[in-house]
Write an enzyme that holds these catalytic residues in place. Structure first.
Site, PDB file in Angstrom:
ATOM      1  N   ASN A 211      -0.912  -0.446 211.223  1.00 36.21           N
ATOM      2  CA  ASN A 211      -1.961  -1.421 210.920  1.00 36.21           C
ATOM      3  C   ASN A 211      -2.245  -1.424 209.427  1.00 36.21           C
ATOM      4  O   ASN A 211      -2.338  -0.364 208.807  1.00 36.21           O
ATOM      5  CB  ASN A 211      -3.233  -1.029 211.705  1.00 36.21           C
ATOM      6  CG  ASN A 211      -4.316  -2.085 211.684  1.00 36.21           C
ATOM      7  OD1 ASN A 211      -4.073  -3.230 212.041  1.00 36.21           O
ATOM      8  ND2 ASN A 211      -5.520  -1.696 211.301  1.00 36.21           N
ATOM      9  N   HIS A 247      -8.418  -9.676 206.874  1.00 40.48           N
ATOM     10  CA  HIS A 247      -9.703  -9.797 206.182  1.00 40.48           C
ATOM     11  C   HIS A 247      -9.524 -10.872 205.106  1.00 40.48           C
ATOM     12  O   HIS A 247      -9.152 -10.584 203.976  1.00 40.48           O
ATOM     13  CB  HIS A 247     -10.100  -8.458 205.556  1.00 40.48           C
ATOM     14  CG  HIS A 247     -10.384  -7.392 206.562  1.00 40.48           C
ATOM     15  ND1 HIS A 247     -11.427  -7.486 207.452  1.00 40.48           N
ATOM     16  CD2 HIS A 247      -9.760  -6.214 206.825  1.00 40.48           C
ATOM     17  CE1 HIS A 247     -11.446  -6.402 208.218  1.00 40.48           C
ATOM     18  NE2 HIS A 247     -10.436  -5.622 207.866  1.00 40.48           N
TER      19      HIS A 247
END
Length: 487
Positions: A211, A247
């Protein structure tokens, strides 16, 4: 960043299996918990149900503090099918002192997910941040044993209970070089494969992910992740997927997003959007919120277009619990729900992108949709209804979640649900409806975005109230003047 299986040969089959399992779990748990079926994911216009119908999931992140916020958990339980713990499974929480393990916080998130028929993603086993100082202080010769012991203990504790693990989090710098953290310094780049193998030995069935952030588009960092993944796959290292944190900054979803996800999928790996938010420079404007809605649609459509994209997770439920304002001064409004957990245009746009049919709330500079109810409808031929309720009470307060199902033959374009609150109950706030007056005989009316209800369709709303001892749900309901059955 936020303080925060074995691969199947046919991805379409894997997607359908995920949706079927989630639906089965939700149906079984709905009868056994305080949550009605709609809250458990049966409501046809929820993100959860719509995503599962498309063979993917829509998830969120929660911390144990969030579990005390009834407005937040009401939205989380009804709209999301997967939950990721924000901090509760990270190293500094689980093993703050060497060899001393604390699973209480993580177990609370797991229990919430299980009670709401949600799958749980483990986050995260090996990360340079939120790492206890004792790990970094170890002689390099002892780091590998400490890492293996931590991974083995935690994965074993949650064996058979989680959908996936983010095994290694954020291994790369922006230029594609490895972070020189305790693990890299002790083992070189081989620590990644070692962590994955250790996790697989502890749980042969959970999906194992790498990740990272800023790997959504094609760039030096995503190239490094791709080359690592390709090498691991070629070496037979147990890697099942890549998590793209996403994000984003308003209007900056990379143009190469889809192509980038596809190249990882072509390696035979699942891909997932794991920490989505889309930050806006405050104060947000109507134009900002429209752009944010477009960004969310871009993400949802990209996932739907990539065959091995298994789902989307938003990092947090609403703007009130987002990590963004605390880290990026002057920025915020990064999620689909405003500070009062009312849906924003990004929510409606996501629902529509998943095949739903809600009307769009009007963007506003307060990041809240219009809460003006539709005019009171009149009883009509073909009207029929069923209502289920769930009350969660404490001391002198309670929350009540209400699911309304249209059992009639006509589509409703507005709804007004009448009921009488038990003596001593006084409404203090509501979500997904206006509820007036605060006590006695009250009426809940739809908001601008959830008034349309097709035959067989369901919608959910809720309210928080004070009480003086009587925590019962209302006994009878009428929809547009027509009595409803209750369950």
């Amino acid at each position: 960043m936020p303080v925060r299986t074995l691969r199947t040969p046919t991805t379409g089959r894997a997607r359908r299996a995920f949706g079927a399992l989630a639906a089965t779990a939700a149906a079984a748990l709905a009868a056994a918990t305080l949550l009605p079926a709609g809250q458990a994911g049966a409501a046809g216009t929820s993100l959860r149900a719509l995503a599962e119908a498309k063979g993917i999931y829509f998830g969120t992140a929660l911390t144990q503090g969030d579990l005390n916020n009834s407005a937040l958990t009401a939205v989380a339980g009804s709209q999301f099918g997967v939950v990721t713990p924000g901090n509760e499974m990270k190293w500094d929480t689980v093993e703050a002192g060497q060899g001393s393990f604390n699973y209480g916080p993580g177990d609370r998130i797991l229990a919430y997910g299980q009670a709401n028929g949600m799958k749980v993603r483990g986050h995260t086993l090996v990360w340079h941040s939120q790492l206890p100082s004792w790990v970094s202080s170890l002689p390099t010769s002892q780091v590998q044993a400490a890492m293996r012991n931590h991974v083995t203990n935690e994965v074993t504790h949650y064996k058979g209970k989680l959908y996936a693990w983010d095994v290694v989090n954020e291994p790369f710098n922006e230029d594609g070089s490895y972070r020189t953290d305790a693990f890299y310094n002790a083992m070189g780049s081989g620590y990644v494969a070692d962590a994955l193998r250790t996790a697989r030995a502890a749980d042969p069935d959970v999906k194992l992910y790498l990740n990272d952030y800023n790997i959504e588009g094609q760039n030096a960092k995503s190239d490094a992740m791709y080359n690592l993944a390709k090498t691991l796959v070629s070496q037979g290292v147990p890697l099942d997927g890549i998590g793209f944190q996403a994000h984003f900054v308003l209007g900056q979803v990379p143009s190469t997003f889809k192509a980038n996800l596809q190249r990882f999928a072509a390696l035979g790996l699942d891909v997932a959007i794991t920490e989505l938010d889309d930050r806006i420079q405050l104060p947000a404007t109507a134009a900002n919120l429209t752009q944010q809605a477009n960004d969310y649609v871009n993400v949802v459509n990209t996932c739907l277009a990539v065959s091995r994209c298994v789902g989307v997770t938003q990092w947090g439920v609403g703007d009130a619990d987002s990590w963004i304002p605390g880290v990026f001064s002057g920025w915020g409004a990064a999620t689909m729900y405003d500070n009062g957990y009312q849906p924003k245009p990004a929510y409606t746009a996501s629902v529509n992108a998943l095949g739903g049919s809600t009307s769009s709330p009007s963007p506003s500079t307060s990041t809240s949709p219009s809460t003006s109810p539709s005019p009171s409808p009149s009883p009509s031929t073909g009207t029929g209804c069923r209502v289920t309720t769930a009350v969660n009470a404490w001391n002198t307060g309670l929350t009540e979640n209400v699911t309304l199902t249209n059992t009639g033959s006509a589509t409703l374009t507005a709804w007004s649900l009448g009921f009488t609150l038990p003596t001593g109950q006084t409404v203090t706030s509501a979500w997904n409806a206006t509820v007036t007056p605060a006590s006695g005989a009250v009426t809940a009316k739809n908001l601008g975005y959830n008034g349309t209800l097709a035959p067989g369709g369901s919608t959910s709303f809720g309210f928080q109230a004070n009480h003086t001892g009587n925590t019962a749900a209302p006994a009878q309901f009428t929809l547009n003047g027509v009595p409803c059955t209750t369950a």
